[in-house]
Structures are given as structure tokens and as C-alpha cells.
Design a protein around this motif. Structure first.
Motif, PDB file in Angstrom:
ATOM      1  N   LEU A 172       0.803  -1.223   0.000  1.00 48.15           N
ATOM      2  CA  LEU A 172       0.000   0.000   0.000  1.00 48.15           C
ATOM      3  C   LEU A 172       0.842   1.282   0.000  1.00 48.15           C
ATOM      4  O   LEU A 172       0.538   2.219  -0.753  1.00 48.15           O
ATOM      5  CB  LEU A 172      -0.959  -0.017   1.195  1.00 48.15           C
ATOM      6  N   THR A 176       0.446   4.143  -2.913  1.00 47.27           N
ATOM      7  CA  THR A 176       0.024   5.495  -2.527  1.00 47.27           C
ATOM      8  C   THR A 176       1.057   6.535  -2.938  1.00 47.27           C
ATOM      9  O   THR A 176       0.710   7.612  -3.441  1.00 47.27           O
ATOM     10  CB  THR A 176      -0.210   5.553  -1.015  1.00 47.27           C
ATOM     11  N   GLU A 366      -5.366   1.123  -4.939  1.00 48.01           N
ATOM     12  CA  GLU A 366      -5.184   1.705  -3.606  1.00 48.01           C
ATOM     13  C   GLU A 366      -6.458   1.589  -2.776  1.00 48.01           C
ATOM     14  O   GLU A 366      -6.409   1.284  -1.570  1.00 48.01           O
ATOM     15  CB  GLU A 366      -4.773   3.172  -3.742  1.00 48.01           C
ATOM     16  N   SER A 370      -6.928  -0.648   0.737  1.00 48.91           N
ATOM     17  CA  SER A 370      -7.437  -0.034   1.970  1.00 48.91           C
ATOM     18  C   SER A 370      -8.654  -0.784   2.491  1.00 48.91           C
ATOM     19  O   SER A 370      -8.794  -1.013   3.702  1.00 48.91           O
ATOM     20  CB  SER A 370      -7.782   1.432   1.709  1.00 48.91           C
TER      21      SER A 370
END
Length: 438
Positions: A172, A176, A366, A370
Motif C-alpha cells: 500500500l 500510494t 489503492e 485499503s
């Protein structure tokens, strides 16, 4: 019972749990009698549960309520059941380990690709576009993450949730960072606004366009909705189809069923259909339609627990409700014959411009990461979480508690400061029951 004869096979047949078997009787003699008002589920003396359903091999209309087989002779062994249970648990654990190992491999290879792209992105900003349109970002990773979610949420496995969280912690931040860097580098919103203005340099027009985009992103309601419901009570021995179709701007449908939705018997069921978007062309480049509609989800019948208790999302702007009912052979007025009632809501999705579509796969990735991380955290916060039970802990609980109390009472001076452990354990070692003493 004088008209009932026992028919035995030449050798016993091993019956596996949760496997459907078909029993077909061929009679080459005269007419035979049949029974009526049969049961769909029968529990044996050893709590073995048999479930009966209709069979496509039947040529005379035999069902679970009417037929020529009054009972089944079987033998069960508790030892075999225990072995089968242990074998299933072992296979389940191996399958879970293999799945997590495969996920780890996919994440590691994806990390190599993203790290390579970050180095090249500094020289060529269009690398972000090529990476966002790649199959690994748009197809492989989203599918893997979507199918790994139930492994952590439904099974309530803490070790799997922690393992997935560790992989998300690696992937992640990289995704990001590349999204943030590319957003600043490409200035996607500025270019999108410039396209909408068509070269106009008037400040007032620029301001109105910016306000319009902000308002459209804040819109979360829908103007497309419809109630679909059957007759209450529904009619027996019929096939009723209900079709809901919204304008082409609608891309997603949200279905919310009434809690009272249910049928009276197993033969009465509701099936959902959506248009088949996977048409193909043959060798002559002719458009071929395989099936206009395809079924989605499973059939909903007389079990209230099988009906959706939460909202169901379906793609497209069209859905068909098909309620198929049989004759009422139960004749029970106490059983609910409500049918179904459903609220269908259509949601529009704005088409992305060519600049907004740049790297959209990475933005979507992304979001998926999450969401999966939130599912893992939710699993760890549940009260009924299943913690690992290793042999050491089990043996300690059974016979070593009294011995430990005696040792502590005799050497309390030495043990009052606690155990001298090696450097702090990580969460994976704790879940595995590792206790590294010096």
C-alpha cells in the motif's frame, strides 16, 4: 409394511458428507405402490442428517414428497467420522497456507514492478499511464484481493488476517506514493478543466466549471428507483417475470429485499437475471448472442436465512426477477406465502475523461488495498475471534497447571521478576506460539 421389500447393493457404498447422490429405480415388472407426504430432511439415530431433493433422472414425476423408496439402510462408524473431520481440517489448513503463499508471491512480484516503475517515472511521466493500464494492476491484483477477503473475514482466522495485513503494509505505501507523485506531476484536474473549457480563458467560465465538478462529486443520491413485488400471497403453479430497466446512464443497481420475503416450499424459488454482456464474434466476424440473460446469485426459496439481509450490488441498468412456483401440495395455512418485495435503486457513474483515466487502475488498487486492510482489522477486533490452539498450550491446560503452581510456590523468589525473553516478539511469532527463552 408387507408391501415393502429391502433391496441391497452387491457391496456397501461409501457416502461422503455434503455430496449429492442419485438413486434410480428401474422396474421391469408390474405396477408398484408409492408413498406420499415424504420429508425433505430425515435425521438418523446417530444424528446423521439426510436431505432429499428432486432429481433430473426422474421420468415419472418422483419428488422428495412422493416416490417409491420409503427408507434407506445405512451404517455409520464414529471412528470414520472423526478421521474424515480431521482430514477435512488438515486439508483446509493446507489450502489456506497455499493461498497465503500464492498471495505473498503475487505481492512480491508486484512490488518489483512498482519499484521499477517509480525509478522510470522520474524520467517519463507516461509510465504512470502504462502501469495503470497493465493487466496486473487492472485484473490480477484486484481479483486476488477480492477473493482473499473472505479468507480473513468469514473464517475469522487471526493468523491469516495478520499475514494479509503484513503484505498490505508492504504494497500500500508504494502504491500510494506513486499515485501522489503522479498526481502532482501530471496535474490531472487542471488538464481536465482545460478540456472542458475548450480553450476559453474567461475567468467566470472557469469558475463555474470548477464549481460544477465539485458539486457532481458530492452527489451521492439517486433519482432512479423502483419497487418490485409479487402478489401477497403469490400464486401457485406459475412462472412470473418482473423486469426493471433504467436509462443507460445507470451503471450499478442496488437491491434491498423486504425481511418478509420468503416462499412456502422448496419448489417455489426466486432467481435473479442480468443481461449477458459477454457476447462474442465467430470466425466470420458475425455478432453472436449466446444467452440474452444470465442468472446471478443463488435461488431463494423457503429458507429465510438464504435471502439477502444486506443490500446486493449488481452491474448494469437492468435486472429480471423470475418467480417460479409449484402446486401447493403442503396445504398448510400456517406457512408464509408472502413471496418477495424488493427496492431497486440505480446509480449513475460519470464517464472518465482521458486525463482522469490516466492511472485509474492504480487509484482503484489503492482503494482495494485499503478496503481489504479494513476487513482484516475488523476480523482482529471481533470478540469471537478464533485464536490458534497449539499442542503446547493444550497440554499446559490439561496437566501442567498444578505442576506450574508448585514450581512457582517453591521458587517464587527466582520467578518473581518474570522470564528473560529474547528481543521483542513480532505478532506472527505470538500467533504461532513461539516462546524464545534465553
Amino acid at each position: 409394511m408387507n408391501y415393502v421389500a429391502d433391496l441391497k447393493f452387491d457391496h456397501p457404498i461409501r457416502i461422503k458428507e455434503r455430496v449429492k447422490y442419485a438413486i434410480r429405480l428401474r422396474n421391469y415388472g408390474g405396477r408398484t405402490n408409492n408413498g406420499d407426504m415424504g420429508l425433505s430432511c430425515v435425521k438418523g439415530h446417530d444424528n446423521t442428517l439426510f436431505s432429499f431433493n428432486t432429481c433430473s433422472l426422474s421420468l415419472n414425476g418422483t419428488t422428495q414428497s412422493r416416490g417409491q423408496i420409503p427408507y434407506i439402510l445405512y451404517y455409520s462408524n464414529s471412528h470414520d467420522k472423526n478421521c474424515d473431520f480431521e482430514r477435512k481440517v488438515c486439508n483446509k489448513l493446507k489450502a489456506r497456507e497455499s493461498t497465503l503463499s500464492l498471495l505473498k508471491t503475487v505481492v512480491e512480484k508486484s512490488m518489483e514492478l512498482i519499484n521499477m516503475s517509480i525509478e522510470k517515472l522520474k524520467k517519463d511521466p507516461l509510465v504512470y499511464k502504462y502501469l495503470g493500464e497493465s493487466a496486473i494492476v487492472n485484473v490480477l491484483l484486484p481479483l486476488v484481493l477480492a477473493h482473499i477477503g473472505p479468507l480473513t473475514s468469514f473464517s475469522k482466522d487471526a493468523k491469516s488476517a495478520i499475514h494479509v495485513l503484513e503484505l498490505i503494509n508492504k504494497l500500500l505505501p508504494a502504491v500510494t506514493s506513486i499515485n501522489l507523485y503522479s498526481a502532482n506531476k501530471l496535474d490531472v484536474m487542471h488538464k481536465d478543466l482545460s478540456d472542458k473549457l475548450d480553450g476559453s480563458k474567461q475567468f467566470g467560465k472557469f469558475k463555474s466549471s470548477k464549481t460544477e465538478i465539485r458539486d457532481s462529486k458530492c452527489t451521492t443520491t439517486s433519482h432512479h428507483y423502483a419497487w418490485v413485488e409479487s402478489d401477497h400471497p403469490y400464486t401457485a403453479a406459475t412462472v412470473s417475470n418482473y423486469k426493471v430497466k433504467f436509462p443507460k446512464e445507470v451503471k450499478w443497481l442496488c437491491l434491498e429485499f423486504d425481511p418478509r420475503s420468503c416462499t412456502a416450499q422448496t419448489e417455489d424459488s426466486l432467481q435473479l437475471y442480468i443481461p449477458n454482456y459477454r457476447d462474442y464474434s465467430d470466425d466470420d466476424n458475425k455478432h453472436v448472442v449466446t444467452t440474452p440473460y444470465i442468472p446471478v446469485l443463488k435461488k431463494f426459496s423457503n429458507d429465510p436465512m438464504e435471502w439477502p439481509f444486506a443490500a446486493v450490488m449488481l452491474p448494469g441498468n437492468e435486472v429480471v426477477f423470475s418467480l417460479e412456483t409449484a402446486s401447493d401440495y403442503l396445504k398448510n395455512d400456517r406457512i408464509s406465502r408472502y413471496g418477495f418485495r424488493c427496492l431497486v435503486i440505480g446509480y449513475e457513474v460519470e464517464e472518465l475523461s482521458k486525463y482522469q483515466a490516466l492511472g485509474y487502475g492504480l487509484v482503484h488498487l489503492e482503494t482495494e488495498l485499503s478496503f481489504l486492510g479494513g476487513m482484516c482489522v475488523s476480523t482482529l477486533l471481533k470478540c469471537d475471534i478464533i485464536l490458534p490452539n497449539d499442542d503446547f498450550t493444550h497440554g499446559l491446560e490439561q496437566g501442567s497447571v498444578s505442576a506450574a503452581e508448585q514450581v512457582y510456590a517453591k521458587h517464587s523468589v527466582l520467578l518473581k521478576k518474570g522470564f528473560a525473553l529474547a528481543p521483542f516478539l513480532n505478532i506472527q511469532q505470538v500467533m504461532d506460539g513461539v516462546l524464545p527463552l534465553r
